[in-house]
Design an enzyme around this catalytic site. Sequence first.
Site, mmCIF file in Angstrom:
data_model
loop_
_atom_site.group_PDB
_atom_site.id
_atom_site.type_symbol
_atom_site.label_atom_id
_atom_site.label_comp_id
_atom_site.label_asym_id
_atom_site.label_seq_id
_atom_site.Cartn_x
_atom_site.Cartn_y
_atom_site.Cartn_z
ATOM 1 C CE LYS A 182 -17.535 -4.935 2.750
ATOM 2 N NZ LYS A 182 -16.547 -5.980 2.440
HETATM 3 P P1 NAD Z 1 -7.135 -0.717 4.589
HETATM 4 O O1 NAD Z 1 -7.932 0.434 5.064
HETATM 5 O O2 NAD Z 1 -6.338 -1.506 5.558
HETATM 6 O O3 NAD Z 1 -6.118 -0.240 3.438
HETATM 7 C C1 NAD Z 1 -6.531 0.488 2.314
HETATM 8 C C2 NAD Z 1 -5.290 0.948 1.559
HETATM 9 O O4 NAD Z 1 -5.708 1.631 0.373
HETATM 10 C C3 NAD Z 1 -4.430 1.952 2.329
HETATM 11 O O5 NAD Z 1 -3.063 1.730 2.007
HETATM 12 C C4 NAD Z 1 -4.875 3.304 1.787
HETATM 13 O O6 NAD Z 1 -3.886 4.305 1.915
HETATM 14 C C5 NAD Z 1 -5.123 2.936 0.347
HETATM 15 N N1 NAD Z 1 -6.049 3.853 -0.320
HETATM 16 C C6 NAD Z 1 -7.148 4.428 0.189
HETATM 17 N N2 NAD Z 1 -7.722 5.238 -0.713
HETATM 18 C C7 NAD Z 1 -6.968 5.131 -1.827
HETATM 19 C C8 NAD Z 1 -7.046 5.700 -3.101
HETATM 20 N N3 NAD Z 1 -8.021 6.552 -3.418
HETATM 21 N N4 NAD Z 1 -6.111 5.356 -4.014
HETATM 22 C C9 NAD Z 1 -5.132 4.495 -3.691
HETATM 23 N N5 NAD Z 1 -4.991 3.914 -2.498
HETATM 24 C C10 NAD Z 1 -5.907 4.231 -1.582
HETATM 25 O O7 NAD Z 1 -8.156 -1.652 3.796
HETATM 26 P P2 NAD Z 1 -8.024 -3.211 3.498
HETATM 27 O O8 NAD Z 1 -8.666 -3.940 4.600
HETATM 28 O O9 NAD Z 1 -6.629 -3.520 3.108
HETATM 29 O O10 NAD Z 1 -8.982 -3.373 2.231
HETATM 30 C C11 NAD Z 1 -8.527 -3.109 0.914
HETATM 31 C C12 NAD Z 1 -9.506 -3.743 -0.084
HETATM 32 O O11 NAD Z 1 -9.560 -5.159 0.147
HETATM 33 C C13 NAD Z 1 -10.937 -3.238 0.014
HETATM 34 O O12 NAD Z 1 -11.503 -3.231 -1.274
HETATM 35 C C14 NAD Z 1 -11.610 -4.292 0.859
HETATM 36 O O13 NAD Z 1 -13.004 -4.350 0.652
HETATM 37 C C15 NAD Z 1 -10.921 -5.541 0.358
HETATM 38 N N6 NAD Z 1 -10.968 -6.662 1.294
HETATM 39 C C16 NAD Z 1 -10.485 -6.550 2.563
HETATM 40 C C17 NAD Z 1 -10.542 -7.648 3.406
HETATM 41 C C18 NAD Z 1 -9.953 -7.623 4.795
HETATM 42 O O14 NAD Z 1 -9.891 -8.681 5.428
HETATM 43 N N7 NAD Z 1 -9.472 -6.497 5.315
HETATM 44 C C19 NAD Z 1 -11.130 -8.841 2.975
HETATM 45 C C20 NAD Z 1 -11.589 -8.928 1.666
HETATM 46 C C21 NAD Z 1 -11.505 -7.840 0.841
#
Ligand code: NAD
Length: 413
Positions: free
Chosen positions: A105
């Site tokens: 990561k």
């Molecule tokens: P992203 O940046 O695209 O979206 C994050 C979302 O969370 C946004 O809507 C943002 O406004 C919201 N957010 C941020 N801070 C917040 C808070 N304090 N309270 C509530 N909402 C909040 O990120 P993502 O890629 O969608 O990732 C989201 C989660 O999924 C993370 O934990 C990430 O590690 C996990 N994840 C992502 C992927 C991927 O392929 N992108 C893969 C596996 C896991």
Amino acid sequence: MTELNAHEAVNLYFDEAAGLIDLDDEMGDVLKSSYREISVQVPVRLDSGGLQVVRGYRVQHNGARGPYKGGIRYHPTADLNEIRALAALMTWKTSLLAIPFGGAKGGIEVDPLPMSTHELERMTRRFTLAISHVLGVYRDIPAPDVNTNAQVMAWIMDAYSGKEGYTPAIVTGKPIDFGGAPGREAATGRGCVYVLDAAAKHWGLDLTEKRVAIQGFGNVGSWAAAELASRGVDVVAVSDLQGGVYRDSGLDVHELVELARHGRSVTDAEGCDPITNDELIEVDCDVLMPAALGEVIRKDNADRVRASIVLEAANYPTTPDGDKVLTDRGIRVIPDVLANGGGVTGSYFEWTQNIQQFTWKESRFNEELADKLHEAFDSVSGFADYHGCTMRQAAFAIGITRVAKAARLRGYV
Ligand code: NAD
């Protein structure tokens, strides 16, 4: 007593699972710590002419089963401890999904939201160069995570390729026009629904009768909502950084996706009740999907969760104390390493396609994704039913067993 920090928590989950498979202590010592942790200085020239110096990290947790693999996040809480914990989760996730990667990561401890596109680009390129000596198509392959996206991946690829020559497979989650794989952007959120679908079949539930609440409406949350809506499942609450919205009869997901696509908040949606992010966790629903940040279900609010299934779309959304409360209350928790495994599985498909210079159709991508996730769900539910343990303990136990085998074959222990 205060709750554990993220790395201690992931290692507690490790210890619980290690006990189930009688892992020996020497192997436990090797598998619990990271192989390599880099902390780099990233000076960013701002548009104003000033300089902001931020810190970036890349943690390679374990590479026994293949090249290190894991996302890069830009967030003020992305310190070494958080990145270390998330890197370890990636090792157990890639192993559980039986894809030939290890776990890593990366992140930059910064609030990227006030930064301009040019500032983000300069920061990304500087960070890439600072860690490029540990990256490689068969060494370490980054991907998007919180506050990073396909454009950021394109900058990483370009910065790396400027040094090493054309290398699309150095990073996944790229734009389709730049070596990306059709299906990858949606894969994490869509994959959450494939896992939920397998769970519903296993537990004899009709998903179309269920009401889902999703915290976070970024890449993962918005694609999960769109996939649910396409299957006729009601999404009753969603939120983003600005707050959330609730509608008892189901939200208009298409409208919400359009808002997000235009950089607007879900709180701008018409005809819904406003709710806070704290209220979303406790909202009246059947399935709760935390899809934003970590540690949102804790000891202090787990007793107020009303869902009967928590599907961990985010990484590490439930602290061990929160997890215990949910388990004691009979709430089924589908753990992050399984629930959001569609992301890294999709990344694996993109990586293999880049290496072969051959693009699959999205229909094939989705079919193979569903197969992989259903297989992983079946192995976790089978283990959990047989051993009478939680799905998290089962998922970790399966992941750790495979990594331990590879580590022993390599002679790490
Ligand atoms: P992203 O940046 O695209 O979206 C994050 C979302 O969370 C946004 O809507 C943002 O406004 C919201 N957010 C941020 N801070 C917040 C808070 N304090 N309270 C509530 N909402 C909040 O990120 P993502 O890629 O969608 O990732 C989201 C989660 O999924 C993370 O934990 C990430 O590690 C996990 N994840 C992502 C992927 C991927 O392929 N992108 C893969 C596996 C896991």
